[in-house]
Scaffold this active site. Structure first.
Site, PDB file in Angstrom:
ATOM      1  N   ASP A 113      -1.482   8.757  -1.267  1.00 32.37           N
ATOM      2  CA  ASP A 113      -1.455   9.982  -2.066  1.00 32.37           C
ATOM      3  C   ASP A 113      -2.394  10.961  -1.393  1.00 32.37           C
ATOM      4  O   ASP A 113      -3.616  10.770  -1.392  1.00 32.37           O
ATOM      5  CB  ASP A 113      -1.904   9.673  -3.501  1.00 32.37           C
ATOM      6  CG  ASP A 113      -2.159  10.918  -4.347  1.00 32.37           C
ATOM      7  OD1 ASP A 113      -1.900  12.042  -3.870  1.00 32.37           O
ATOM      8  OD2 ASP A 113      -2.637  10.761  -5.489  1.00 32.37           O
TER       9      ASP A 113
ATOM     10  N   HIS B 239      -7.069  -0.293  -5.222  1.00 34.77           N
ATOM     11  CA  HIS B 239      -6.994   0.032  -3.796  1.00 34.77           C
ATOM     12  C   HIS B 239      -8.106   0.996  -3.387  1.00 34.77           C
ATOM     13  O   HIS B 239      -8.699   0.850  -2.310  1.00 34.77           O
ATOM     14  CB  HIS B 239      -5.615   0.614  -3.471  1.00 34.77           C
ATOM     15  CG  HIS B 239      -4.511  -0.388  -3.610  1.00 34.77           C
ATOM     16  ND1 HIS B 239      -3.841  -0.915  -2.516  1.00 34.77           N
ATOM     17  CD2 HIS B 239      -3.971  -0.984  -4.700  1.00 34.77           C
ATOM     18  CE1 HIS B 239      -2.934  -1.777  -2.945  1.00 34.77           C
ATOM     19  NE2 HIS B 239      -2.996  -1.844  -4.264  1.00 34.77           N
TER      20      HIS B 239
ATOM     21  N   HIS C  48     -28.336  13.226  -4.967  1.00 35.58           N
ATOM     22  CA  HIS C  48     -29.588  13.555  -5.640  1.00 35.58           C
ATOM     23  C   HIS C  48     -29.714  12.923  -7.026  1.00 35.58           C
ATOM     24  O   HIS C  48     -30.685  13.202  -7.745  1.00 35.58           O
ATOM     25  CB  HIS C  48     -29.806  15.063  -5.713  1.00 35.58           C
ATOM     26  CG  HIS C  48     -31.247  15.454  -5.582  1.00 35.58           C
ATOM     27  ND1 HIS C  48     -32.199  15.139  -6.533  1.00 35.58           N
ATOM     28  CD2 HIS C  48     -31.921  16.096  -4.595  1.00 35.58           C
ATOM     29  CE1 HIS C  48     -33.375  15.598  -6.153  1.00 35.58           C
ATOM     30  NE2 HIS C  48     -33.240  16.183  -4.973  1.00 35.58           N
TER      31      HIS C  48
ATOM     32  N   MET D 218      -9.695   2.374   0.356  1.00 36.35           N
ATOM     33  CA  MET D 218      -8.538   3.076   0.921  1.00 36.35           C
ATOM     34  C   MET D 218      -8.565   4.557   0.557  1.00 36.35           C
ATOM     35  O   MET D 218      -7.872   5.025  -0.349  1.00 36.35           O
ATOM     36  CB  MET D 218      -7.232   2.428   0.470  1.00 36.35           C
ATOM     37  CG  MET D 218      -7.042   1.031   1.022  1.00 36.35           C
ATOM     38  SD  MET D 218      -5.338   0.446   0.908  1.00 36.35           S
ATOM     39  CE  MET D 218      -4.591   1.268   2.317  1.00 36.35           C
TER      40      MET D 218
ATOM     41  N   HIS E  68      -5.810   8.986  -0.599  1.00 37.20           N
ATOM     42  CA  HIS E  68      -6.148   7.620  -0.972  1.00 37.20           C
ATOM     43  C   HIS E  68      -4.878   6.829  -1.229  1.00 37.20           C
ATOM     44  O   HIS E  68      -3.793   7.398  -1.412  1.00 37.20           O
ATOM     45  CB  HIS E  68      -7.044   7.593  -2.216  1.00 37.20           C
ATOM     46  CG  HIS E  68      -6.418   8.184  -3.443  1.00 37.20           C
ATOM     47  ND1 HIS E  68      -5.631   7.456  -4.311  1.00 37.20           N
ATOM     48  CD2 HIS E  68      -6.460   9.444  -3.946  1.00 37.20           C
ATOM     49  CE1 HIS E  68      -5.226   8.230  -5.294  1.00 37.20           C
ATOM     50  NE2 HIS E  68      -5.700   9.454  -5.104  1.00 37.20           N
ATOM     51  N   CYS E  69      -5.005   5.526  -1.262  1.00 38.90           N
ATOM     52  CA  CYS E  69      -3.892   4.671  -1.639  1.00 38.90           C
ATOM     53  C   CYS E  69      -3.725   4.727  -3.150  1.00 38.90           C
ATOM     54  O   CYS E  69      -4.707   4.717  -3.897  1.00 38.90           O
ATOM     55  CB  CYS E  69      -4.146   3.232  -1.195  1.00 38.90           C
ATOM     56  SG  CYS E  69      -2.776   2.100  -1.585  1.00 38.90           S
TER      57      CYS E  69
ATOM     58  N   HIS F 157       0.847  -1.190   0.000  1.00 35.74           N
ATOM     59  CA  HIS F 157       0.000   0.000   0.000  1.00 35.74           C
ATOM     60  C   HIS F 157       0.884   1.242   0.000  1.00 35.74           C
ATOM     61  O   HIS F 157       2.102   1.168   0.204  1.00 35.74           O
ATOM     62  CB  HIS F 157      -0.930   0.009   1.218  1.00 35.74           C
ATOM     63  CG  HIS F 157      -1.838  -1.181   1.302  1.00 35.74           C
ATOM     64  ND1 HIS F 157      -2.853  -1.402   0.403  1.00 35.74           N
ATOM     65  CD2 HIS F 157      -1.866  -2.228   2.176  1.00 35.74           C
ATOM     66  CE1 HIS F 157      -3.480  -2.533   0.710  1.00 35.74           C
ATOM     67  NE2 HIS F 157      -2.899  -3.055   1.782  1.00 35.74           N
TER      68      HIS F 157
ATOM     69  N   HIS G 192     -26.932  16.530  -1.329  1.00 27.26           N
ATOM     70  CA  HIS G 192     -28.123  17.313  -0.980  1.00 27.26           C
ATOM     71  C   HIS G 192     -28.622  16.846   0.385  1.00 27.26           C
ATOM     72  O   HIS G 192     -28.565  15.653   0.708  1.00 27.26           O
ATOM     73  CB  HIS G 192     -29.210  17.085  -2.037  1.00 27.26           C
ATOM     74  CG  HIS G 192     -30.504  17.765  -1.759  1.00 27.26           C
ATOM     75  ND1 HIS G 192     -30.679  19.127  -1.899  1.00 27.26           N
ATOM     76  CD2 HIS G 192     -31.711  17.275  -1.373  1.00 27.26           C
ATOM     77  CE1 HIS G 192     -31.939  19.450  -1.598  1.00 27.26           C
ATOM     78  NE2 HIS G 192     -32.582  18.339  -1.279  1.00 27.26           N
TER      79      HIS G 192
ATOM     80  N   GLU H  61     -28.414  24.583  -3.036  1.00 26.38           N
ATOM     81  CA  GLU H  61     -29.302  23.472  -2.698  1.00 26.38           C
ATOM     82  C   GLU H  61     -28.627  22.113  -2.846  1.00 26.38           C
ATOM     83  O   GLU H  61     -28.727  21.252  -1.971  1.00 26.38           O
ATOM     84  CB  GLU H  61     -30.540  23.519  -3.595  1.00 26.38           C
ATOM     85  CG  GLU H  61     -30.180  23.549  -5.083  1.00 26.38           C
ATOM     86  CD  GLU H  61     -31.373  23.778  -5.974  1.00 26.38           C
ATOM     87  OE1 GLU H  61     -32.465  23.317  -5.625  1.00 26.38           O
ATOM     88  OE2 GLU H  61     -31.188  24.403  -7.040  1.00 26.38           O
ATOM     89  N   THR H  62     -27.953  21.898  -3.990  1.00 26.76           N
ATOM     90  CA  THR H  62     -27.286  20.638  -4.305  1.00 26.76           C
ATOM     91  C   THR H  62     -25.942  20.963  -4.923  1.00 26.76           C
ATOM     92  O   THR H  62     -25.832  21.867  -5.748  1.00 26.76           O
ATOM     93  CB  THR H  62     -28.122  19.812  -5.303  1.00 26.76           C
ATOM     94  OG1 THR H  62     -29.402  19.541  -4.730  1.00 26.76           O
ATOM     95  CG2 THR H  62     -27.444  18.493  -5.639  1.00 26.76           C
TER      96      THR H  62
ATOM     97  N   HIS I 156      -4.020  14.564  -1.481  1.00 26.11           N
ATOM     98  CA  HIS I 156      -4.240  15.626  -2.455  1.00 26.11           C
ATOM     99  C   HIS I 156      -3.867  17.001  -1.918  1.00 26.11           C
ATOM    100  O   HIS I 156      -3.860  17.974  -2.679  1.00 26.11           O
ATOM    101  CB  HIS I 156      -5.701  15.615  -2.920  1.00 26.11           C
ATOM    102  CG  HIS I 156      -6.026  14.460  -3.808  1.00 26.11           C
ATOM    103  ND1 HIS I 156      -7.204  14.369  -4.528  1.00 26.11           N
ATOM    104  CD2 HIS I 156      -5.335  13.320  -4.104  1.00 26.11           C
ATOM    105  CE1 HIS I 156      -7.223  13.245  -5.231  1.00 26.11           C
ATOM    106  NE2 HIS I 156      -6.106  12.588  -4.976  1.00 26.11           N
TER     107      HIS I 156
END
Length: 335
Positions: free
Chosen positions: A115, A161, A306, A166, A152-153, A112, A257, A279-280, A117
């Site tokens: 990463d 992964h 939604h 992950m 995440h992996c 494993h 939402h 709203e969304t 971001h």
């Protein structure tokens, strides 16, 4: 004839959706004891940053491969950070130096890495954190850009992964911290590809379904019932809430939402440029946003993607709000 057929299909779809909403909205009884669960408690949020000066922050995560429930009576072998989906929410401040350690226990079957971001550097850390079973690696980075991000992996192949759970979120607060709120939550959506479909017992990963982007489950926090029966969100009338919402993926974004709420602010990217009265909001795979809103009326509010048919695959949660009803805002009170 075709029009009549389409009308029947539409009616069936509406009935299924209404039944699903009824179940999610009102069946919030305690979850039955069963197999182990990876479902992350949405209230498990690190304390906000209350300092103004950058610091050196040490973070350690352990990669854990664990067989647990994805739905009641149905298990799956998850690959996780710290045994939950999502992994723990990480919290640092702009300007901090982060010393990050990833541990892969010798009991693991696979290699494993991670990463993040929030990292500026090749691979986001993945290039220097490949850990085979029994290995540990450490790297450091400076948190340069405030915002909410996914980690995440990315061990080859990274999509495998991520498909197995992950991922998690890292929040880089601006210098001096984010504005104070009364309550915070942490929710991450993911999509799952299994064989056989829709059965009890143990399920395996299905790469053909993943490649075709045909998920069997779409969950909030790693379990069909994570935010309904297991750990519903709980708050009070008058509270200001900040909800960190991300999408681990691997494939399906979320049209996030809350039924019966309007987001006062949506913060995607810089906290200096929020979107107001939304709203969304679409959150793509591999991304995280922060949603702020004030609770005006008690009751149970549904969290949904939604793209509503996804609710039937598990993309649903509940925010249970208690307190005094204000009939000037909403009348009569919801049952």
């Amino acid at each position: 004839m075709l029009d009549r057929f389409m009308s029947i299909i539409t009616t069936i779809g509406r009935v299924v959706l209404i039944i699903s909403l009824f179940i999610v909205g009102f069946n919030l009884t305690a979850y039955a004891a069963g197999a182990a669960k990876v479902a992350k408690d949405p209230s498990a949020v690190p304390a906000p940053i209350n300092r103004k000066d950058p610091a050196t922050v040490k973070i350690k995560l352990i990669a854990k491969e664990i067989t647990a429930e994805i739905a009641e009576g149905t298990t799956y072998t998850f690959w996780t950070f710290e045994g939950t989906v999502p992994g723990p929410m990480l919290r640092v401040m702009e300007g901090d130096t982060v010393e990050f350690t990833l541990v892969n226990p010798k009991e693991s079957q696979f290699g494993h890495n991670i990463d993040l971001h929030a990292v500026n550097g090749p691979g986001g850390g993945a290039k220097v954190t490949n850990v085979n079973p029994g290995e540990t690696k450490t790297f450091s980075f400076k948190a340069l850009n405030p915002g909410s991000y996914i980690y995440h992996c990315a061990f080859s192949p990274p999509w495998l992964h991520v498909s197995n759970g992950m991922y998690g979120g890292i929040v880089v607060e601006p210098k001096g911290g984010l504005p104070k709120v009364d309550r915070e939550f942490y929710v991450v959506q993911g999509d799952w590809y299994t064989s056989p479909s829709g059965t009890k017992g143990h399920l395996d990963f299905n790469p053909e379904k993943a490649a075709a982007e045909h998920p069997d489950y779409i969950t909030f926090n790693g379990h069909v019932d994570a935010l309904t029966k297991i750990s519903p969100l709980k708050a009070k009338v008058g509270e200001k809430v900040r909800l960190f919402f991300g999408v681990g993926g691997p494939n399906v974004g979320s049209n996030f939402h809350i039924i019966g709420e309007i987001f006062d602010k949506v913060i995607t990217g810089s906290h200096k440029t929020p979107i107001e009265n939304e709203e969304t909001w679409y959150v793509p795979p591999g991304s995280m946003s922060a949603f702020e809103f004030k609770l005006d009326v008690p009751g149970t509010y549904l969290l949904v993607d939604h793209a509503l048919w996804r609710l039937t695959k598990g993309a649903a949660g509940a925010l249970v709000v208690t307190g005094t009803h204000d009939k000037k805002i909403y009348s009569p009170p919801a049952p």
